[in-house]
Design a protein around this motif. Structure first.
Motif, PDB file in Angstrom:
ATOM      1  N   LYS A 266     -12.903   8.757  10.543  1.00  0.00           N
ATOM      2  CA  LYS A 266     -11.865   7.676  10.492  1.00  0.00           C
ATOM      3  C   LYS A 266     -10.949   7.771  11.278  1.00  0.00           C
ATOM      4  O   LYS A 266     -10.549   6.642  11.993  1.00  0.00           O
ATOM      5  CB  LYS A 266     -11.448   7.986   9.151  1.00  0.00           C
TER       6      LYS A 266
ATOM      7  N   ASP B 269       0.781  -1.300   0.098  1.00  0.00           N
ATOM      8  CA  ASP B 269       0.160   0.078  -0.036  1.00  0.00           C
ATOM      9  C   ASP B 269       0.865   1.131  -0.051  1.00  0.00           C
ATOM     10  O   ASP B 269       0.299   2.387  -0.620  1.00  0.00           O
ATOM     11  CB  ASP B 269      -0.941  -0.033   1.164  1.00  0.00           C
TER      12      ASP B 269
ATOM     13  N   ARG C 240      -7.382  -0.406   9.057  1.00  0.00           N
ATOM     14  CA  ARG C 240      -8.751  -0.627   8.223  1.00  0.00           C
ATOM     15  C   ARG C 240      -8.642  -0.013   6.784  1.00  0.00           C
ATOM     16  O   ARG C 240      -8.241   1.001   6.534  1.00  0.00           O
ATOM     17  CB  ARG C 240      -9.599   0.103   9.067  1.00  0.00           C
ATOM     18  N   LYS C 241      -9.251  -0.962   5.951  1.00  0.00           N
ATOM     19  CA  LYS C 241      -9.035  -0.655   4.593  1.00  0.00           C
ATOM     20  C   LYS C 241     -10.232   0.403   4.062  1.00  0.00           C
ATOM     21  O   LYS C 241     -11.418   0.359   4.681  1.00  0.00           O
ATOM     22  CB  LYS C 241      -9.386  -1.816   3.661  1.00  0.00           C
ATOM     23  N   GLY C 242      -9.861   1.397   3.538  1.00  0.00           N
ATOM     24  CA  GLY C 242     -10.744   2.366   3.063  1.00  0.00           C
ATOM     25  C   GLY C 242     -12.090   1.787   2.328  1.00  0.00           C
ATOM     26  O   GLY C 242     -11.951   1.116   1.364  1.00  0.00           O
ATOM     27  N   PHE C 243     -13.378   2.478   2.263  1.00  0.00           N
ATOM     28  CA  PHE C 243     -14.477   1.852   1.687  1.00  0.00           C
ATOM     29  C   PHE C 243     -14.307   2.185   0.220  1.00  0.00           C
ATOM     30  O   PHE C 243     -14.572   1.315  -0.615  1.00  0.00           O
ATOM     31  CB  PHE C 243     -15.661   2.784   2.282  1.00  0.00           C
TER      32      PHE C 243
ATOM     33  N   THR D  86     -11.275   3.326  -1.635  1.00  0.00           N
ATOM     34  CA  THR D  86     -10.128   2.752  -2.385  1.00  0.00           C
ATOM     35  C   THR D  86      -9.470   1.456  -1.813  1.00  0.00           C
ATOM     36  O   THR D  86      -8.785   0.868  -2.521  1.00  0.00           O
ATOM     37  CB  THR D  86      -8.809   3.693  -1.790  1.00  0.00           C
ATOM     38  N   SER D  87     -10.295   0.793  -0.890  1.00  0.00           N
ATOM     39  CA  SER D  87      -9.739  -0.445  -0.329  1.00  0.00           C
ATOM     40  C   SER D  87      -8.312  -0.644  -0.093  1.00  0.00           C
ATOM     41  O   SER D  87      -7.825  -1.686  -0.341  1.00  0.00           O
ATOM     42  CB  SER D  87     -10.419  -1.865  -1.487  1.00  0.00           C
ATOM     43  N   ARG D  88      -7.645   0.593   0.290  1.00  0.00           N
ATOM     44  CA  ARG D  88      -6.267   0.646   0.696  1.00  0.00           C
ATOM     45  C   ARG D  88      -6.278   1.021   2.102  1.00  0.00           C
ATOM     46  O   ARG D  88      -7.188   1.616   2.599  1.00  0.00           O
ATOM     47  CB  ARG D  88      -5.524   1.524  -0.377  1.00  0.00           C
ATOM     48  N   LYS D  89      -5.163   0.585   2.917  1.00  0.00           N
ATOM     49  CA  LYS D  89      -5.139   1.177   4.320  1.00  0.00           C
ATOM     50  C   LYS D  89      -4.752   2.369   4.292  1.00  0.00           C
ATOM     51  O   LYS D  89      -4.007   3.019   3.751  1.00  0.00           O
ATOM     52  CB  LYS D  89      -4.032   0.133   4.798  1.00  0.00           C
TER      53      LYS D  89
ATOM     54  N   ASP E 230      -9.192   3.934  12.473  1.00  0.00           N
ATOM     55  CA  ASP E 230      -9.061   3.092  11.308  1.00  0.00           C
ATOM     56  C   ASP E 230      -7.404   3.337  11.005  1.00  0.00           C
ATOM     57  O   ASP E 230      -6.866   2.170  10.312  1.00  0.00           O
ATOM     58  CB  ASP E 230      -9.663   4.361   9.870  1.00  0.00           C
TER      59      ASP E 230
END
Lengths: 109, 240
Positions: free
Chosen positions: B192, B3, B202-205, B207-210, B197
């Motif tokens: 967040k 990431d 926790r992965k972002g809604f 970007t699905s990246r941390k 987060d």
């Protein structure tokens, strides 16, 4: 100043931000007073631009941490806006010319 | 794919300083901005492009003001308010300036606490920043309402050069939009931070990246920029 920008991010004492905050308040109050006391002419323009430049400088250097970034980033971001001044110069000529033609052709013409 | 781009910490130690660093960074392979992450560099580049947009507005304003044969309305009188029987010039604009500067101050401290991993204080300071921002937008809405009632339109106004209205609505409207977007941005990041987060990876809604704590500083860059633009609008539009 002992604090520095590390890989952990920008670490500076809170005091620094409070001091800058205070200065921004003072400078804003000064620029308001320029209007309040109806200063005119060169003094007015000089003071307005001076306070504007000082405030902008403080915000960029301290709040946005540009003072602690590497020169490569600072130059890439801060030099291009200076070219805008050339644009300002060009448009000053243009505006003067427009005003000239308007006065010649539309006023008492 | 990781990431985060691996930070070349060892490289940082051996890097030269000053002007030699400029040449070394720009001539280096792949990565010119060594101290700034891609996120921060991209925010700076976005802000640079935004600078040009606001410059175009302010230069257009300069051009129409310089070239009109009709006198320009006096902003000091147009934006005056009567408080307690006394007529104060530009008072609302002055208060708006102080509100925005205060929001910058709280944001700067939020960034500071974010790097100390202080979730509570970071969240509260970001919410305070958002509240100042919302106050600013509210006061701007009041100002717009007042001027529209007094007959200011983008094509005419009761006091002088008709270009005054278009310059006013365009410049302050575009700035107000930036503040509004900033408030939304702040609230999302504050949530967040509050939820933790960045500590729980926790992965972002979207970007699905941390996410990383650095996002607070990047949000801060945007917010300070909004304040920065106001410095120029205040000086060039209201005081000039």
């Amino acid at each position: 100043m002992a604090h520095a920008a590390t890989s952990e991010g920008q670490q500076h004492p809170i005091r620094l931000y409070l001091v800058v905050w205070g200065w921004l308040f003072i400078l804003s109050a000064c620029s308001y007073l320029v209007d309040y006391f109806h200063l005119q002419g060169m003094l007015r323009w000089a003071l307005i631009l001076l306070f504007m430049a000082l405030k902008a400088g403080l915000i960029i250097a301290v709040f946005m941490h540009m003072a602690w970034e590497r020169l490569a980033l600072a130059c890439a971001i801060l030099l291009p806006p200076l070219v805008v001044l050339v644009f300002v110069g060009i448009m000053t000529f243009e505006a003067d010319y427009t005003l000239f033609t308007r006065e010649v052709f539309f006023r008492g013409g | 794919m990781p990431d985060i781009a691996p930070a070349d910490t060892q490289d940082t130690v051996t890097q030269p300083g000053g002007w030699r660093s400029l040449v070394a960074d720009w001539s280096s392979d792949q990565r010119a901005f060594r101290s700034a992450s891609w996120g921060k560099a991209m925010m700076w580049i976005f802000l640079l492009s935004d600078t040009f947009i606001f410059s175009c507005f302010l230069i257009s304003y300069m051009t129409v003001r310089m070239s009109t044969v009709v006198p320009w309305p006096n902003p000091s009188e147009v934006f005056a308010l009567e408080i307690g029987g006394t007529n104060l010039p530009l008072i609302l604009i002055a208060i708006m300036t102080f509100v925005l500067i205060s929001s910058s101050g709280t944001m700067a401290m939020a960034v500071n606490f974010a790097y100390r991993r202080d979730r509570m204080r970071t969240t509260l300071l970001m919410l305070a920043t958002a509240a100042f921002g919302a106050t600013f937008v509210g006061m701007q809405a009041f100002e717009w309402t007042k001027l529209i009632h007094e007959g200011v339109r983008p094509w005419e106004n009761p006091w002088g050069a008709p270009q005054f209205g278009s310059a006013f609505f365009m410049i302050t409207g575009f700035h107000g939009t930036h503040v509004t977007i900033g408030v939304i941005f702040l609230l999302i990041i504050a949530r967040k931070v509050w939820r933790g987060d960045f500590d729980q990876q926790r992965k972002g809604f979207f970007t699905s990246r941390k996410g990383r704590w650095e996002i607070v500083e990047i949000t801060g860059l945007y917010w300070h920029f909004v304040d920065l633009v106001w410095v120029f609008i205040f000086a060039l539009f209201y005081l000039w």
